[in-house]
Enzyme design. Structure first.
Site, PDB file in Angstrom:
ATOM      1  N   GLY A  12      -9.946   4.584   9.413  1.00  0.00           N
ATOM      2  CA  GLY A  12     -10.894   4.098   8.421  1.00  0.00           C
ATOM      3  C   GLY A  12     -11.485   5.214   7.584  1.00  0.00           C
ATOM      4  N   MET A  87      -3.956  -2.910   8.553  1.00  0.00           N
ATOM      5  CA  MET A  87      -2.519  -3.148   8.623  1.00  0.00           C
ATOM      6  C   MET A  87      -2.128  -4.609   8.839  1.00  0.00           C
ATOM      7  SD  MET A  87      -1.756  -0.133   7.947  1.00  0.00           S
ATOM      8  CE  MET A  87       0.004  -0.247   8.011  1.00  0.00           C
ATOM      9  N   LYS A  88      -2.989  -5.509   8.444  1.00  0.00           N
ATOM     10  CA  LYS A  88      -2.680  -6.936   8.536  1.00  0.00           C
ATOM     11  C   LYS A  88      -2.804  -7.554   7.148  1.00  0.00           C
ATOM     12  CE  LYS A  88      -2.148  -7.489  12.981  1.00  0.00           C
ATOM     13  NZ  LYS A  88      -0.889  -7.902  13.513  1.00  0.00           N
ATOM     14  N   ASN A 102      -8.080  -2.834  -2.178  1.00  0.00           N
ATOM     15  CA  ASN A 102      -7.206  -1.995  -1.364  1.00  0.00           C
ATOM     16  C   ASN A 102      -6.851  -0.716  -2.113  1.00  0.00           C
ATOM     17  OD1 ASN A 102      -5.480  -1.458   0.911  1.00  0.00           O
ATOM     18  ND2 ASN A 102      -3.724  -2.030  -0.346  1.00  0.00           N
ATOM     19  N   HIS A 104      -3.745   1.919  -2.475  1.00  0.00           N
ATOM     20  CA  HIS A 104      -2.308   2.017  -2.192  1.00  0.00           C
ATOM     21  C   HIS A 104      -1.838   3.415  -2.586  1.00  0.00           C
ATOM     22  CE1 HIS A 104       1.693   0.563  -1.364  1.00  0.00           C
ATOM     23  NE2 HIS A 104       2.087   1.187  -2.460  1.00  0.00           N
TER      24      HIS A 104
END
Length: 187
Positions: A12, A87-88, A102, A104
């Site tokens: 995190g 990771m979901k 998010n 990326h």
């Protein structure tokens, strides 16, 4: 003040970035809670150290994890959800009711989609002899890495770049991009 939740599966590091930006008065946020799907996630210790409420929600702890996460977010009046290495896949119920953001580690739409995270992205960038890579901060929808782009920052690869050196540069750039993107969203 806007309440946010941070979802993380491991370290995190985005939580650290957000805490520092709040401490430095760059962002005016209330990091209300941390949710993880991983019993051993170091982010749980970080949350404890900063006195941030944390929750472990996964298919072993709950028969309907997405519904439980949605309920926790609602009960805590969270307007934003920041994915910090979560990771979901996020359910459409959550993306419809909350602004989910998010980071990326590539310039979308290239190198996005299921399985494109972390070193897999950097290895693909290196193997394809790209000269530019970067970071994309985007809204999350029901498809992997296809949500509206909020902000992108790029960098130039150097001769002899490896996936490890690129990953280090991208992680540093992600911190800057995340804070800038949130500041933009909160205006």
């Amino acid at each position: 003040m806007i309440n946010i939740a941070v979802l993380a599966s491991h370290n995190g590091s985005g939580l650290d970035t957000l805490l520092k930006a709040c401490e430095d008065k760059i962002l005016n946020l209330n990091i209300k809670l941390v949710i993880t799907n991983n019993t051993n996630a170091p982010v749980l210790e970080k949350a404890k150290a900063y006195n941030i409420q944390s929750f472990l929600v996964n298919s072993k702890t709950n028969s309907h994890p997405d519904d439980t996460i949605h309920q926790i977010l609602q009960e805590n009046n969270c307007q934003y959800v920041i994915l910090a290495g979560y990771m979901k896949k996020i359910s459409i119920k959550i993306t419809n009711d909350f602004k989910v953001i998010n980071t990326h580690p590539a310039l979308l739409p290239k190198y996005g989609g299921e399985g494109m995270y972390g070193r897999f992205v950097h290895e693909a960038v290196i193997n394809n002899n790209e000269v530019i890579s970067g970071v994309t901060i985007h809204e999350v929808n029901e498809e992997y890495d296809e949500g509206k782009i909020i902000l992108q920052k790029e960098l130039t690869l150097i001769s002899g770049e490896t996936s490890e050196t690129l990953e280090g540069k991208i992680k540093a750039l992600e911190k800057i991009a995340l804070v800038e993107a949130l500041a933009k969203c909160l205006k």
